[in-house]
Write an enzyme that holds these catalytic residues in place. Structure first.
Site, PDB file in Angstrom:
ATOM      1  N   LYS A 155       0.824  -1.210   0.000  1.00 24.64           N
ATOM      2  CA  LYS A 155       0.000   0.000   0.000  1.00 24.64           C
ATOM      3  C   LYS A 155       0.859   1.260   0.000  1.00 24.64           C
ATOM      4  O   LYS A 155       0.501   2.259  -0.609  1.00 24.64           O
ATOM      5  CB  LYS A 155      -0.941   0.019   1.209  1.00 24.64           C
ATOM      6  CG  LYS A 155      -2.088  -0.965   1.096  1.00 24.64           C
ATOM      7  CD  LYS A 155      -3.200  -0.642   2.077  1.00 24.64           C
ATOM      8  CE  LYS A 155      -4.361  -1.615   1.900  1.00 24.64           C
ATOM      9  NZ  LYS A 155      -5.409  -1.436   2.927  1.00 24.64           N
ATOM     10  N   LYS A 199      -5.238 -10.927  -6.402  1.00 29.58           N
ATOM     11  CA  LYS A 199      -6.485 -11.204  -5.684  1.00 29.58           C
ATOM     12  C   LYS A 199      -7.532 -10.151  -6.009  1.00 29.58           C
ATOM     13  O   LYS A 199      -7.189  -8.996  -6.326  1.00 29.58           O
ATOM     14  CB  LYS A 199      -6.225 -11.256  -4.176  1.00 29.58           C
ATOM     15  CG  LYS A 199      -5.884  -9.912  -3.595  1.00 29.58           C
ATOM     16  CD  LYS A 199      -5.945  -9.849  -2.075  1.00 29.58           C
ATOM     17  CE  LYS A 199      -5.635  -8.405  -1.687  1.00 29.58           C
ATOM     18  NZ  LYS A 199      -5.512  -8.103  -0.310  1.00 29.58           N
ATOM     19  N   LYS A 229     -10.943  -4.799  -2.868  1.00 33.67           N
ATOM     20  CA  LYS A 229     -11.712  -3.556  -2.795  1.00 33.67           C
ATOM     21  C   LYS A 229     -10.870  -2.371  -3.203  1.00 33.67           C
ATOM     22  O   LYS A 229     -11.332  -1.454  -3.857  1.00 33.67           O
ATOM     23  CB  LYS A 229     -12.171  -3.300  -1.337  1.00 33.67           C
ATOM     24  CG  LYS A 229     -13.245  -4.231  -0.838  1.00 33.67           C
ATOM     25  CD  LYS A 229     -13.868  -3.688   0.453  1.00 33.67           C
ATOM     26  CE  LYS A 229     -12.981  -3.925   1.668  1.00 33.67           C
ATOM     27  NZ  LYS A 229     -13.443  -4.941   2.606  1.00 33.67           N
TER      28      LYS A 229
END
Ligand code: TYM
Length: 332
Positions: free
Chosen positions: A112, A195, A198
């Site tokens: 991130k 994967k 969201k």
């Protein structure tokens, strides 16, 4: 009864199929024979930039989705993280036991933070896994039902619990991850090497539970496969097809081997068409059920008030024991 605990972030307008198959479906099953605590981690949701109104709406919507998916507040404790002040307080103590290097090795943080300029990466994003450890340890959870992407965070939680116990005496339960091999990593439909996520999937890669079945059918029809024609489970060589088989199997109850037989000699188009229907059968009633819970905010508030009261009982006892062990004077 063994204790389970898990959480799902309110960082999108809808949960997706990965959230459900990797985690929430197990939460529903486990509430029958476990003392179960499930929550919406809003503290975690502010580790990246956010809009306050959207966060509040998504938190309510998240709770409504959990109920619509089958959590029963009579059989489990459902709550919102920020309603229980002990989470942030235990996080501080655990942060003082965590090495800087240890926290730097968390892959979710590395992923991130790599996407942003250093000054835009918050300290909260760095300490995120320590807050997650606090979430788990406050409730003495024996098992933590999550998808594969959370395994490292549960490992850190175990390390911190063991470290606390060996320095200050047995206090915290060392939890086990509860990760189902078959559905622990649902892949992105457009990029089956990643994967379904969201935060990082493109819209075409995600099957949102609250989207119109037609929208999802279109995404499933456009899912990336491969240049062969054979429907065979082989996640290395055929990641896209294997992902479709995994989702099919999880929702239809047919084993992967049975599906390979069913589709022998048939094309990818058939598999996608059937899968779109199976997904539609599952998701079609959900949006209305969610809306039903949102239309009765007083009842939702009662569920959350009861959940927070029960959560605080357990969390405050653990925090008091921790404070005592580390030498904090009890409040007088
Ligand atoms: P979150 O909100 O990203 O995801 C919720 C759950 O869904 C699982 N999941 C998946 N499983 C299979 N395939 C996928 N593609 C997929 N995508 C997501 C996640 O593994 C997770 O179980 N850090 C956590 C929230 C959290 C938490 C906790 C979890 C905060 N405190 C304490 C357990 C215990 C997270 O961001 O999950």
């Amino acid at each position: 009864r063994p204790r389970v605990l898990s959480g799902i972030q309110p960082t999108a307008d809808s949960f997706h199929l990965g959230n459900y198959l990797g985690a929430v479906r197990q939460w529903v099953a486990l509430q029958d024979d476990h003392d179960a605590f499930y929550f919406v981690p809003d503290l975690h949701a502010i580790t990246v930039e956010h809009d306050p109104k959207t966060l509040a709406a998504r938190t309510r919507n998240g709770v409504a989705q959990l109920l619509a998916l089958g959590l029963d507040p009579q059989r489990c404790t459902v709550f919102v993280q920020s309603h229980v002040a002990e989470h942030a307080r235990l996080e501080w103590v655990l942060g003082c036991l965590t090495g800087f290097g240890e926290a730097s090795r968390m892959t979710q943080f590395k992923d991130k933070s790599a996407k942003q300029q250093a000054d835009r990466v918050s300290i909260g994003l760095f300490t995120y896994p320590i807050l997650q450890a606090a979430d788990i340890l406050l409730y003495n959870a024996d098992r933590v039902p999550v998808g594969e992407d959370q395994r490292q965070h549960v490992e850190l939680t175990r390390d911190l619990a063991q470290r606390f116990n060996s320095r200050f005496g047995r206090t915290l339960v060392v939890p086990e991850p509860y990760i189902l091999a078959g559905t622990a990593k649902i892949q992105d439909l457009q990029d089956p090497s990643a994967k379904m996520s969201k935060s990082s999937s493109a819209p075409g890669g995600i099957v949102n539970l609250l989207d119109d079945p037609k929208v999802n059918a279109k995404k499933i029809r456009s899912a990336v496969t491969d240049a062969e024609r054979e429907i065979r489970y082989d996640p290395q060589a055929k990641a896209g097809v294997s992902n479709l088989l995994t989702i099919h199997s999880a929702l239809s109850g047919r084993t992967i081997a049975e599906l390979e037989g069913d589709y022998a000699g048939r094309g990818y188009g058939d598999l996608k068409k059937d899968l779109a229907e199976i997904v539609a059968d599952f998701t079609a009633p959900l949006a209305e059920r969610v809306q039903g819970y949102l239309d009765d905010p007083a009842e939702l508030d009662r569920v959350l008030a009861r959940g927070a009261t029960r959560a605080r009982e357990v969390a405050s006892a653990t925090l008091a024991a921790v404070h005592d062990k580390i030498g904090f004077l009890p409040p007088t």
